[in-house]
Design a protein around this motif. Structure first.
Motif, PDB file in Angstrom:
ATOM      1  N   LEU A 101       0.826  -1.211   0.000  1.00  0.00           N
ATOM      2  CA  LEU A 101       0.000   0.000   0.000  1.00  0.00           C
ATOM      3  C   LEU A 101       0.860   1.261   0.000  1.00  0.00           C
ATOM      4  O   LEU A 101       2.031   1.223   0.355  1.00  0.00           O
ATOM      5  CB  LEU A 101      -0.907   0.014   1.239  1.00  0.00           C
ATOM      6  CG  LEU A 101      -1.903  -1.140   1.385  1.00  0.00           C
ATOM      7  CD1 LEU A 101      -2.546  -1.102   2.757  1.00  0.00           C
ATOM      8  CD2 LEU A 101      -2.962  -1.071   0.306  1.00  0.00           C
ATOM      9  N   THR A 102       0.240   2.374  -0.351  1.00  0.00           N
ATOM     10  CA  THR A 102       0.949   3.653  -0.310  1.00  0.00           C
ATOM     11  C   THR A 102       0.973   4.184   1.124  1.00  0.00           C
ATOM     12  O   THR A 102       0.348   3.616   2.022  1.00  0.00           O
ATOM     13  CB  THR A 102       0.243   4.707  -1.173  1.00  0.00           C
ATOM     14  OG1 THR A 102      -1.034   4.982  -0.575  1.00  0.00           O
ATOM     15  CG2 THR A 102       0.045   4.237  -2.597  1.00  0.00           C
TER      16      THR A 102
ATOM     17  N   GLN B  69      -2.587   5.097   2.137  1.00  0.00           N
ATOM     18  CA  GLN B  69      -3.411   3.889   2.291  1.00  0.00           C
ATOM     19  C   GLN B  69      -3.036   3.100   3.532  1.00  0.00           C
ATOM     20  O   GLN B  69      -3.886   2.467   4.157  1.00  0.00           O
ATOM     21  CB  GLN B  69      -3.250   2.991   1.060  1.00  0.00           C
ATOM     22  CG  GLN B  69      -3.939   3.547  -0.169  1.00  0.00           C
ATOM     23  CD  GLN B  69      -3.570   2.778  -1.425  1.00  0.00           C
ATOM     24  OE1 GLN B  69      -2.514   2.144  -1.485  1.00  0.00           O
ATOM     25  NE2 GLN B  69      -4.430   2.825  -2.416  1.00  0.00           N
TER      26      GLN B  69
ATOM     27  N   GLU C 104      -5.050   4.683   6.120  1.00  0.00           N
ATOM     28  CA  GLU C 104      -6.467   4.486   5.846  1.00  0.00           C
ATOM     29  C   GLU C 104      -6.903   3.065   6.205  1.00  0.00           C
ATOM     30  O   GLU C 104      -7.905   2.857   6.893  1.00  0.00           O
ATOM     31  CB  GLU C 104      -6.647   4.712   4.346  1.00  0.00           C
ATOM     32  CG  GLU C 104      -7.940   5.322   3.920  1.00  0.00           C
ATOM     33  CD  GLU C 104      -7.999   5.370   2.397  1.00  0.00           C
ATOM     34  OE1 GLU C 104      -6.980   5.126   1.712  1.00  0.00           O
ATOM     35  OE2 GLU C 104      -9.098   5.639   1.903  1.00  0.00           O
ATOM     36  N   VAL C 105      -6.125   2.102   5.738  1.00  0.00           N
ATOM     37  CA  VAL C 105      -6.470   0.698   5.975  1.00  0.00           C
ATOM     38  C   VAL C 105      -6.342   0.363   7.460  1.00  0.00           C
ATOM     39  O   VAL C 105      -7.168  -0.346   8.032  1.00  0.00           O
ATOM     40  CB  VAL C 105      -5.583  -0.218   5.109  1.00  0.00           C
ATOM     41  CG1 VAL C 105      -5.670  -1.660   5.563  1.00  0.00           C
ATOM     42  CG2 VAL C 105      -5.975  -0.105   3.647  1.00  0.00           C
ATOM     43  N   PHE C 106      -5.313   0.914   8.080  1.00  0.00           N
ATOM     44  CA  PHE C 106      -5.106   0.630   9.500  1.00  0.00           C
ATOM     45  C   PHE C 106      -6.265   1.178  10.327  1.00  0.00           C
ATOM     46  O   PHE C 106      -6.697   0.556  11.300  1.00  0.00           O
ATOM     47  CB  PHE C 106      -3.784   1.244   9.970  1.00  0.00           C
ATOM     48  CG  PHE C 106      -3.108   0.447  11.040  1.00  0.00           C
ATOM     49  CD1 PHE C 106      -2.540  -0.783  10.748  1.00  0.00           C
ATOM     50  CD2 PHE C 106      -3.036   0.914  12.337  1.00  0.00           C
ATOM     51  CE1 PHE C 106      -1.922  -1.529  11.737  1.00  0.00           C
ATOM     52  CE2 PHE C 106      -2.417   0.169  13.335  1.00  0.00           C
ATOM     53  CZ  PHE C 106      -1.858  -1.044  13.022  1.00  0.00           C
TER      54      PHE C 106
ATOM     55  N   ARG D 228      -9.264   1.294   9.537  1.00  0.00           N
ATOM     56  CA  ARG D 228     -10.409   0.378   9.442  1.00  0.00           C
ATOM     57  C   ARG D 228     -10.346  -0.726  10.487  1.00  0.00           C
ATOM     58  O   ARG D 228     -11.367  -1.200  10.953  1.00  0.00           O
ATOM     59  CB  ARG D 228     -10.418  -0.291   8.065  1.00  0.00           C
ATOM     60  CG  ARG D 228     -10.917   0.594   6.981  1.00  0.00           C
ATOM     61  CD  ARG D 228     -11.498  -0.292   5.892  1.00  0.00           C
ATOM     62  NE  ARG D 228     -11.488   0.398   4.643  1.00  0.00           N
ATOM     63  CZ  ARG D 228     -10.755   0.045   3.587  1.00  0.00           C
ATOM     64  NH1 ARG D 228      -9.984  -1.032   3.630  1.00  0.00           N
ATOM     65  NH2 ARG D 228     -10.795   0.740   2.493  1.00  0.00           N
ATOM     66  N   TYR D 229      -9.126  -1.144  10.811  1.00  0.00           N
ATOM     67  CA  TYR D 229      -9.007  -2.214  11.811  1.00  0.00           C
ATOM     68  C   TYR D 229      -9.585  -1.757  13.153  1.00  0.00           C
ATOM     69  O   TYR D 229      -9.917  -2.567  14.002  1.00  0.00           O
ATOM     70  CB  TYR D 229      -7.544  -2.628  12.003  1.00  0.00           C
ATOM     71  CG  TYR D 229      -6.853  -3.116  10.752  1.00  0.00           C
ATOM     72  CD1 TYR D 229      -7.583  -3.690   9.711  1.00  0.00           C
ATOM     73  CD2 TYR D 229      -5.484  -3.012  10.606  1.00  0.00           C
ATOM     74  CE1 TYR D 229      -6.946  -4.130   8.565  1.00  0.00           C
ATOM     75  CE2 TYR D 229      -4.840  -3.455   9.464  1.00  0.00           C
ATOM     76  CZ  TYR D 229      -5.574  -4.005   8.446  1.00  0.00           C
ATOM     77  OH  TYR D 229      -4.932  -4.438   7.322  1.00  0.00           O
ATOM     78  N   PHE D 230      -9.668  -0.431  13.329  1.00  0.00           N
ATOM     79  CA  PHE D 230     -10.243   0.112  14.561  1.00  0.00           C
ATOM     80  C   PHE D 230     -11.710   0.499  14.361  1.00  0.00           C
ATOM     81  O   PHE D 230     -12.292   1.166  15.215  1.00  0.00           O
ATOM     82  CB  PHE D 230      -9.452   1.351  15.002  1.00  0.00           C
ATOM     83  CG  PHE D 230      -8.059   1.042  15.481  1.00  0.00           C
ATOM     84  CD1 PHE D 230      -7.804   0.788  16.823  1.00  0.00           C
ATOM     85  CD2 PHE D 230      -7.005   0.984  14.589  1.00  0.00           C
ATOM     86  CE1 PHE D 230      -6.522   0.499  17.262  1.00  0.00           C
ATOM     87  CE2 PHE D 230      -5.720   0.683  15.013  1.00  0.00           C
ATOM     88  CZ  PHE D 230      -5.481   0.445  16.358  1.00  0.00           C
ATOM     89  N   ASN D 231     -12.244   0.144  13.206  1.00  0.00           N
ATOM     90  CA  ASN D 231     -13.622   0.516  12.870  1.00  0.00           C
ATOM     91  C   ASN D 231     -13.837   2.029  12.852  1.00  0.00           C
ATOM     92  O   ASN D 231     -14.917   2.509  13.185  1.00  0.00           O
ATOM     93  CB  ASN D 231     -14.619  -0.108  13.849  1.00  0.00           C
ATOM     94  CG  ASN D 231     -14.887  -1.556  13.499  1.00  0.00           C
ATOM     95  OD1 ASN D 231     -14.662  -1.971  12.366  1.00  0.00           O
ATOM     96  ND2 ASN D 231     -15.371  -2.319  14.470  1.00  0.00           N
TER      97      ASN D 231
ATOM     98  N   ARG E   1       0.915   5.903  12.194  1.00  0.00           N
ATOM     99  CA  ARG E   1      -0.060   4.818  12.141  1.00  0.00           C
ATOM    100  C   ARG E   1      -0.540   4.441  13.541  1.00  0.00           C
ATOM    101  O   ARG E   1      -1.707   4.160  13.760  1.00  0.00           O
ATOM    102  CB  ARG E   1       0.573   3.607  11.446  1.00  0.00           C
ATOM    103  CG  ARG E   1      -0.410   2.557  11.055  1.00  0.00           C
ATOM    104  CD  ARG E   1       0.282   1.382  10.398  1.00  0.00           C
ATOM    105  NE  ARG E   1       1.128   0.658  11.332  1.00  0.00           N
ATOM    106  CZ  ARG E   1       1.734  -0.489  11.048  1.00  0.00           C
ATOM    107  NH1 ARG E   1       1.611  -1.023   9.841  1.00  0.00           N
ATOM    108  NH2 ARG E   1       2.474  -1.092  11.943  1.00  0.00           N
TER     109      ARG E   1
ATOM    110  N   ARG F  76     -15.664  -8.062  12.233  1.00  0.00           N
ATOM    111  CA  ARG F  76     -14.471  -7.261  11.992  1.00  0.00           C
ATOM    112  C   ARG F  76     -13.498  -7.963  11.052  1.00  0.00           C
ATOM    113  O   ARG F  76     -12.618  -7.329  10.478  1.00  0.00           O
ATOM    114  CB  ARG F  76     -13.772  -6.970  13.325  1.00  0.00           C
ATOM    115  CG  ARG F  76     -13.301  -5.536  13.484  1.00  0.00           C
ATOM    116  CD  ARG F  76     -12.552  -5.392  14.780  1.00  0.00           C
ATOM    117  NE  ARG F  76     -13.360  -4.797  15.824  1.00  0.00           N
ATOM    118  CZ  ARG F  76     -13.112  -3.601  16.348  1.00  0.00           C
ATOM    119  NH1 ARG F  76     -12.106  -2.885  15.942  1.00  0.00           N
ATOM    120  NH2 ARG F  76     -13.876  -3.130  17.303  1.00  0.00           N
TER     121      ARG F  76
ATOM    122  N   LYS G  60      -5.684  -2.633  -6.925  1.00  0.00           N
ATOM    123  CA  LYS G  60      -4.601  -1.864  -7.530  1.00  0.00           C
ATOM    124  C   LYS G  60      -4.105  -2.525  -8.801  1.00  0.00           C
ATOM    125  O   LYS G  60      -3.556  -1.869  -9.667  1.00  0.00           O
ATOM    126  CB  LYS G  60      -3.422  -1.760  -6.547  1.00  0.00           C
ATOM    127  CG  LYS G  60      -3.723  -0.932  -5.332  1.00  0.00           C
ATOM    128  CD  LYS G  60      -2.509  -0.885  -4.436  1.00  0.00           C
ATOM    129  CE  LYS G  60      -1.982   0.521  -4.350  1.00  0.00           C
ATOM    130  NZ  LYS G  60      -0.904   0.643  -3.368  1.00  0.00           N
TER     131      LYS G  60
END
Ligand SMILES: Nc1ncnc2c1ncn2[C@@H]1O[C@H](COP(=O)(O)OP(=O)(O)OP(=O)(O)O)[C@@H](O)[C@H]1O
Ligand SMILES: [Mg+2]
Lengths: 317, 263
Positions: free
Chosen positions: A106-107, A110, A113-115, A117-120, A162, B12, B26
């Motif tokens: 990922l960039t 991202q 951003e993705v991390f 999500r793991y925290f909702n 992060r 989750r 991607k």
């Protein structure tokens, strides 16, 4: 699902100690890596765990953030029990692991951003927070770079960002500046100081005594899974080595006898004498006048002196 | 950890799935090519090159062309490959080299959710591949609709079964080279001897019996039934076998990954 934390003020935990570890024990098939240690992290303060390689630092903090199950003892984080309330605890802490675990697929942006999500954390809030954090760590110009293109210092800063994505109350950092150049290191220190100003509690391990002196309100030095000392950095220096240190390279036999006669505590490394003293002006003058013209140096005592005195000078495997 | 076991898997796990989807998107144009071209290659090779040698095949009481015999099997094989290779090599790289799982385990995700997310992602790749292949193969007229649409849920079921056993291997191999072993001893024999390229009846009796243990045998057989529109109750046994396989290997995968990662 809504995010566990709003983006307002930082401290949500009001107890006195954010981490309470009692008789914390960790065994790996019989090998005791952490040997019933007890310590407490005061809320809003920075607490350091120092120790040579293999001392048990990573093992200790892994138990604190719920990665490793404990073999014994009790552990409270936010006054909650880690084995029961692990999800609540983990949603309120940020962790920088010792090994780089950024997502190379990922960039930069991202990754955050993705991390999130793991925290909702909802997408919109996550993107906003990610932008803020990249600003904070001065990486906003590399938003779309793949993380594989970042330098070591940038990666470390991104890992820090992060770990802040969920507005943690407690930040856990395993050697946050290992392998960084002085510039990057100072930059991270400044960020961490800013975070502590905001009221975030920090639990940190490090091999850099300068880092520990500068950042930690309290610290422990551990070795072989045991706590050797605990205290404020200045106090530890004062207690264990005094104010000054005189280092003498290639001491002669007369000089040795002289030092012995002065009753100052000293260490004899063979090719080098290290003398610890409270007030040293006279001693230093006598040494340089009567015994050696060069190769003798006086300096302020540091945490490194305490560390080496307590953990010894032999290499660890 | 009995007291928390009930809460260790929540929805989750979709967050892990989303991460993989984001990475996949991607490069989706490249990822789409293999499932698109693979059936074409096979159908041309076997349809043009081999069917002259093989001629017609006797299948469930009727004569069918060799290409239409292998076409559904290609989908079955692809379902197997996509999830198995995802949860072996690809998951292993994420777990071992990229430390992606370690990072996830410092968040409110549980190990169970990480592994579930990976397996469900593997099944998703099976689904994508099956869907693309279905489209290609339909152009040759080898799939009957609407029954053929059942291939899609089948891809998910097969994907979970092979994704689980793949993840199980990821939990026990010492290094990435060791995947050669299950590939050589498990995947390749299945690819060849699961009624994919020739009817099981051509095998000696004992080998037929053994082939019934292969999940791919049932996956292929179901893929044929759905493609030809031959729906009957006995298919439930084959579905049951794939379900059973998943029910055994899914928890085993989690157990082995727990032993591997949680120290
Ligand atoms: N998974 C494991 N299995 C067996 N032993 C382990 C495991 N993890 C750590 N150890 C051992 O426990 C001891 C403490 O290791 P730990 O990683 O906590 O040290 P550390 O203080 O973080 O060291 P470093 O400064 O090198 O990071 C070491 O002797 C190590 O070999
Ligand atoms: Mg460590």
């Amino acid at each position: 699902m809504k995010s566990e934390r709003g983006s307002g003020t930082q401290t949500h935990f009001s107890g006195q100690h954010i981490v309470k570890a009692e008789n914390l024990l960790k065994k790996f098939d019989g090998f005791v890596a952490v040997n019933r240690i007890s310590f407490q992290v005061e809320t809003g303060k920075c607490f350091g765990i120092l120790g040579p390689n293999g001392a048990g630092k990573t093992t200790t903090i892994r138990m604190v953030y719920g990665f490793s199950p404990m073999s014994g003892g009790s552990l409270k984080v936010f006054d909650l029990d880690i084995s029961r309330d692990w999800r609540r605890i983990k949603s309120r802490i940020g962790v920088c692991q010792q090994e780089n675990s950024l997502d190379p697929d990922l960039t930069v942006f991202q990754n955050l951003e993705v991390f999130a999500r793991y925290f909702n954390i909802p997408n919109k809030e996550a993107r906003k927070k990610a932008k803020e954090l990249l600003d904070f760590i001065a990486l906003d110009h590399r938003l779309n770079a793949p993380v594989t293109e970042l330098s070591g210092g940038m990666m470390r800063r991104l890992v820090l960002a992060r770990s802040l994505i969920n507005h943690p109350d407690l930040l856990i950092l395993d050697e946050p500046t290992t392998g960084l150049d002085p510039q990057s290191r100072h930059q991270i220190w400044e960020k961490l100081e800013a975070l502590r100003e905001q009221g975030i509690s920090i639990l940190l391990t490090t091999h850099y005594m300068e880092e520990a002196s500068r950042l930690c309100d309290r610290l422990i030095i551990i070795d072989h899974g045991l706590i050797l000392v605990e205290g404020k950095p200045e106090e530890l220096i004062q207690q264990h080595v005094g104010k000054h240190v005189i280092e003498i390279a290639g001491p002669t036999q007369e000089l040795r006898s002289f030092i012995q006669s002065t009753q100052f505590p000293y260490e004899d490394l063979g090719h080098r004498l290290i003398v610890y003293c409270e007030k040293s002006g006279d001693l230093y003058q006598r040494i340089t006048r009567d015994f050696c013209k060069e190769g003798c140096l006086m300096r302020m005592a540091t945490l490194e002196d305490v560390f080496l005195k307590l953990t010894g000078r032999e290499l660890r495997e | 950890m009995i007291e928390t076991s009930s809460t260790r898997i929540s929805k989750r796990f979709l967050r892990v799935w989303q991460r993989n989807l984001k990475v996949y998107k991607k490069s989706w144009k490249i990822s789409f090519i293999p499932p698109f071209l693979e059936p074409l290659f096979y159908l041309i090779a076997f349809g043009v090159g081999m069917s002259g040698l093989v001629g017609e095949i006797h299948h469930q009481g009727s004569q069918i062309s060799y290409v239409s015999f292998i076409a559904p099997a290609l989908i079955g094989v692809s379902i197997m490959y996509n999830s198995f290779f995802e949860t072996t090599y690809a998951s292993f790289v994420r777990m071992y080299y990229q430390k992606t799982f370690d990072a996830m385990l410092a968040t409110p995700l549980s190990l169970e959710e990480v592994i579930t997310g990976e397996i469900v992602w593997g099944a998703t790749k099976s689904l994508i591949a099956a869907a693309i292949m279905m489209v290609v193969i339909s152009f040759f007229g080898f799939i009957r609709f609407p029954e053929g649409l059942l291939l899609l849920p089948l891809a998910i079921l097969g994907g979970i079964a092979f994704g689980s056993i793949g993840m199980f291997f990821s939990g026990i191999v010492a290094n990435i080279e060791m995947f050669n072993l299950p590939v050589f001893l498990f995947i390749t024999p299945m690819f060849l001897f699961s009624g994919t390229f020739f009817p099981l009846e051509n095998l000696p009796h004992w080998a037929q019996q053994a082939a019934f243990l292969f999940p791919l045998t049932h996956l292929t057989s179901l893929a044929r039934a759905f493609s030809y529109g031959q729906i009957h109750l006995s298919l439930l046994w084959e579905i049951g076998y794939l379900l059973l396989f998943s029910i055994i290997f899914f928890p085993l995968a989690i157990l082995k990954m727990r032993q591997r990662l949680i120290k």
